[in-house]
Design a protein around this motif. Sequence first.
Motif, PDB file in Angstrom:
ATOM      1  N   SER A 127       1.485  -1.404   0.040  1.00 47.77           N
ATOM      2  CA  SER A 127      -0.291   0.198  -0.083  1.00 47.77           C
ATOM      3  C   SER A 127       0.860   1.536   0.093  1.00 47.77           C
ATOM      4  O   SER A 127       0.775   1.607   1.378  1.00 47.77           O
ATOM      5  CB  SER A 127      -1.040  -0.005   1.228  1.00 47.77           C
ATOM      6  N   ALA A 128       0.907   1.678  -1.471  1.00 47.15           N
ATOM      7  CA  ALA A 128       2.178   2.183  -1.125  1.00 47.15           C
ATOM      8  C   ALA A 128       1.798   3.391  -2.511  1.00 47.15           C
ATOM      9  O   ALA A 128       1.871   3.170  -3.687  1.00 47.15           O
ATOM     10  CB  ALA A 128       4.205   2.141  -1.076  1.00 47.15           C
ATOM     11  N   TRP A 129       2.827   4.429  -2.419  1.00 41.16           N
ATOM     12  CA  TRP A 129       2.994   5.663  -3.769  1.00 41.16           C
ATOM     13  C   TRP A 129       4.354   4.705  -4.321  1.00 41.16           C
ATOM     14  O   TRP A 129       5.649   4.953  -3.286  1.00 41.16           O
ATOM     15  CB  TRP A 129       2.866   6.673  -3.700  1.00 41.16           C
ATOM     16  N   LEU A 130       4.513   4.877  -5.160  1.00 44.39           N
ATOM     17  CA  LEU A 130       5.792   4.235  -6.210  1.00 44.39           C
ATOM     18  C   LEU A 130       6.001   5.077  -7.209  1.00 44.39           C
ATOM     19  O   LEU A 130       5.734   4.954  -7.973  1.00 44.39           O
ATOM     20  CB  LEU A 130       5.917   2.923  -5.884  1.00 44.39           C
ATOM     21  N   LEU A 131       7.545   5.053  -7.316  1.00 47.03           N
ATOM     22  CA  LEU A 131       8.323   5.283  -8.512  1.00 47.03           C
ATOM     23  C   LEU A 131       8.989   4.468  -8.596  1.00 47.03           C
ATOM     24  O   LEU A 131       9.518   3.456  -8.422  1.00 47.03           O
ATOM     25  CB  LEU A 131       9.343   7.065  -7.737  1.00 47.03           C
ATOM     26  N   ILE A 132       8.710   4.006 -10.011  1.00 45.95           N
ATOM     27  CA  ILE A 132       8.878   3.017 -10.856  1.00 45.95           C
ATOM     28  C   ILE A 132       9.620   3.530 -12.336  1.00 45.95           C
ATOM     29  O   ILE A 132       9.366   4.810 -12.721  1.00 45.95           O
ATOM     30  CB  ILE A 132       8.248   1.722 -11.128  1.00 45.95           C
ATOM     31  N   GLU A 133      10.751   2.454 -12.737  1.00 43.19           N
ATOM     32  CA  GLU A 133      11.235   2.745 -13.810  1.00 43.19           C
ATOM     33  C   GLU A 133      10.997   1.976 -14.913  1.00 43.19           C
ATOM     34  O   GLU A 133      11.172   0.384 -14.483  1.00 43.19           O
ATOM     35  CB  GLU A 133      13.091   2.597 -14.034  1.00 43.19           C
ATOM     36  N   LEU A 168       4.752  13.790  -2.968  1.00 36.64           N
ATOM     37  CA  LEU A 168       6.336  13.996  -3.147  1.00 36.64           C
ATOM     38  C   LEU A 168       6.938  13.512  -4.296  1.00 36.64           C
ATOM     39  O   LEU A 168       7.946  13.377  -4.760  1.00 36.64           O
ATOM     40  CB  LEU A 168       6.977  13.329  -1.775  1.00 36.64           C
ATOM     41  N   ALA A 169       5.869  11.747  -4.941  1.00 38.09           N
ATOM     42  CA  ALA A 169       6.464  10.969  -5.148  1.00 38.09           C
ATOM     43  C   ALA A 169       6.793  11.621  -6.550  1.00 38.09           C
ATOM     44  O   ALA A 169       7.190  11.220  -7.385  1.00 38.09           O
ATOM     45  CB  ALA A 169       5.182   9.598  -5.887  1.00 38.09           C
ATOM     46  N   PHE A 170       5.660  12.518  -6.859  1.00 37.43           N
ATOM     47  CA  PHE A 170       5.565  12.962  -7.919  1.00 37.43           C
ATOM     48  C   PHE A 170       6.571  14.375  -8.270  1.00 37.43           C
ATOM     49  O   PHE A 170       7.295  14.164  -9.281  1.00 37.43           O
ATOM     50  CB  PHE A 170       4.350  13.639  -8.333  1.00 37.43           C
ATOM     51  N   LEU A 171       7.171  14.660  -7.366  1.00 36.97           N
ATOM     52  CA  LEU A 171       8.202  16.052  -7.325  1.00 36.97           C
ATOM     53  C   LEU A 171       9.545  14.935  -7.723  1.00 36.97           C
ATOM     54  O   LEU A 171      10.374  15.414  -8.679  1.00 36.97           O
ATOM     55  CB  LEU A 171       8.516  16.631  -5.684  1.00 36.97           C
ATOM     56  N   LYS A 172       9.481  13.803  -7.567  1.00 33.48           N
ATOM     57  CA  LYS A 172      10.618  13.030  -7.251  1.00 33.48           C
ATOM     58  C   LYS A 172      10.970  12.862  -8.609  1.00 33.48           C
ATOM     59  O   LYS A 172      11.660  12.783  -9.423  1.00 33.48           O
ATOM     60  CB  LYS A 172      10.795  11.795  -6.315  1.00 33.48           C
ATOM     61  N   LEU A 227      13.995  13.436 -11.243  1.00 34.25           N
ATOM     62  CA  LEU A 227      14.747  12.479 -12.384  1.00 34.25           C
ATOM     63  C   LEU A 227      13.957  12.436 -14.322  1.00 34.25           C
ATOM     64  O   LEU A 227      15.065  11.869 -14.933  1.00 34.25           O
ATOM     65  CB  LEU A 227      14.164  11.244 -11.750  1.00 34.25           C
ATOM     66  N   HIS A 228      13.050  12.444 -14.421  1.00 35.26           N
ATOM     67  CA  HIS A 228      12.801  13.147 -15.777  1.00 35.26           C
ATOM     68  C   HIS A 228      13.408  13.794 -16.273  1.00 35.26           C
ATOM     69  O   HIS A 228      13.554  14.194 -17.430  1.00 35.26           O
ATOM     70  CB  HIS A 228      11.177  12.768 -16.128  1.00 35.26           C
ATOM     71  N   LYS A 229      13.326  15.320 -15.711  1.00 37.86           N
ATOM     72  CA  LYS A 229      14.558  15.859 -15.823  1.00 37.86           C
ATOM     73  C   LYS A 229      15.816  15.768 -16.490  1.00 37.86           C
ATOM     74  O   LYS A 229      16.958  16.007 -17.048  1.00 37.86           O
ATOM     75  CB  LYS A 229      14.148  16.856 -15.586  1.00 37.86           C
ATOM     76  N   ASP A 230      16.516  15.386 -15.002  1.00 33.14           N
ATOM     77  CA  ASP A 230      18.090  14.566 -15.539  1.00 33.14           C
ATOM     78  C   ASP A 230      18.160  13.213 -16.441  1.00 33.14           C
ATOM     79  O   ASP A 230      19.641  13.070 -17.176  1.00 33.14           O
ATOM     80  CB  ASP A 230      18.501  14.402 -14.485  1.00 33.14           C
ATOM     81  N   PHE A 231      17.090  12.827 -16.764  1.00 31.63           N
ATOM     82  CA  PHE A 231      17.132  11.395 -17.124  1.00 31.63           C
ATOM     83  C   PHE A 231      16.374  11.374 -18.305  1.00 31.63           C
ATOM     84  O   PHE A 231      14.989  10.478 -17.848  1.00 31.63           O
ATOM     85  CB  PHE A 231      17.750  10.089 -16.499  1.00 31.63           C
ATOM     86  N   PRO A 232      15.659  12.380 -19.526  1.00 35.76           N
ATOM     87  CA  PRO A 232      14.978  12.680 -20.343  1.00 35.76           C
ATOM     88  C   PRO A 232      14.137  11.226 -20.845  1.00 35.76           C
ATOM     89  O   PRO A 232      13.224  11.104 -21.675  1.00 35.76           O
ATOM     90  CB  PRO A 232      14.725  13.553 -21.191  1.00 35.76           C
ATOM     91  N   ASP A 233      15.090  10.085 -21.166  1.00 30.81           N
ATOM     92  CA  ASP A 233      14.999   9.129 -22.350  1.00 30.81           C
ATOM     93  C   ASP A 233      14.618   8.150 -21.590  1.00 30.81           C
ATOM     94  O   ASP A 233      14.993   7.010 -22.532  1.00 30.81           O
ATOM     95  CB  ASP A 233      16.334   8.990 -23.249  1.00 30.81           C
ATOM     96  N   ARG A 234      15.011   7.962 -20.148  1.00 26.83           N
ATOM     97  CA  ARG A 234      14.382   6.666 -19.359  1.00 26.83           C
ATOM     98  C   ARG A 234      13.044   6.689 -19.210  1.00 26.83           C
ATOM     99  O   ARG A 234      12.196   7.585 -19.440  1.00 26.83           O
ATOM    100  CB  ARG A 234      14.884   6.056 -17.705  1.00 26.83           C
ATOM    101  N   GLU A 235      12.560   5.382 -18.941  1.00 23.01           N
ATOM    102  CA  GLU A 235      10.961   5.823 -18.616  1.00 23.01           C
ATOM    103  C   GLU A 235      10.256   5.456 -17.095  1.00 23.01           C
ATOM    104  O   GLU A 235      10.357   4.225 -16.755  1.00 23.01           O
ATOM    105  CB  GLU A 235      10.283   4.528 -19.224  1.00 23.01           C
ATOM    106  N   PHE A 236      10.017   6.534 -16.954  1.00 22.66           N
ATOM    107  CA  PHE A 236       9.662   6.233 -14.860  1.00 22.66           C
ATOM    108  C   PHE A 236       7.859   6.549 -15.034  1.00 22.66           C
ATOM    109  O   PHE A 236       7.447   7.304 -15.924  1.00 22.66           O
ATOM    110  CB  PHE A 236      10.130   7.570 -14.117  1.00 22.66           C
ATOM    111  N   TYR A 237       7.417   5.528 -14.116  1.00 19.20           N
ATOM    112  CA  TYR A 237       6.463   6.306 -13.857  1.00 19.20           C
ATOM    113  C   TYR A 237       5.846   6.651 -12.407  1.00 19.20           C
ATOM    114  O   TYR A 237       6.475   5.537 -11.292  1.00 19.20           O
ATOM    115  CB  TYR A 237       5.337   4.997 -14.308  1.00 19.20           C
ATOM    116  N   VAL A 238       4.771   7.368 -11.494  1.00 18.25           N
ATOM    117  CA  VAL A 238       4.299   6.623 -10.492  1.00 18.25           C
ATOM    118  C   VAL A 238       3.502   6.216 -10.428  1.00 18.25           C
ATOM    119  O   VAL A 238       1.695   6.382 -11.364  1.00 18.25           O
ATOM    120  CB  VAL A 238       4.005   9.058  -9.832  1.00 18.25           C
TER     121      VAL A 238
END
Length: 92
Positions: A12-18, A47-51, A55-66
């Motif tokens: 039961s958590a919000w996750l930042l995944i790749e 908080l998850a979305f801010l993170k 990350l998206h700014k630093d690594f725009p070619d990687r596929e991140f999701y919240v």
Amino acid sequence: MKWEEVKSVYPSAWLLIEAIEAHTEGENRIIDRISVIDSFQDKSSKLAFLKYLELHKDFPDREFYVVHSKREILDIKEQKWAGLGVRASNEI
């Protein structure tokens, strides 16, 4: 990891995944292999979305999701805006 494994580790958590391995079927983005970057308390979606933004700014070619781990399946829809492929999970 697979989504089923992720849900059992983070029940039961919000996750930042790749997405480590993923493909598109029609309008759906299918994530075959996932890496959990960070987990956040159940009410910490902001908080998850801010993170994510950082990350998206630093690594725009990687596929991140919240996403939230309560979801049975990852139903990520691929949306196209102005000719660009953009993925959204309809989560936040």
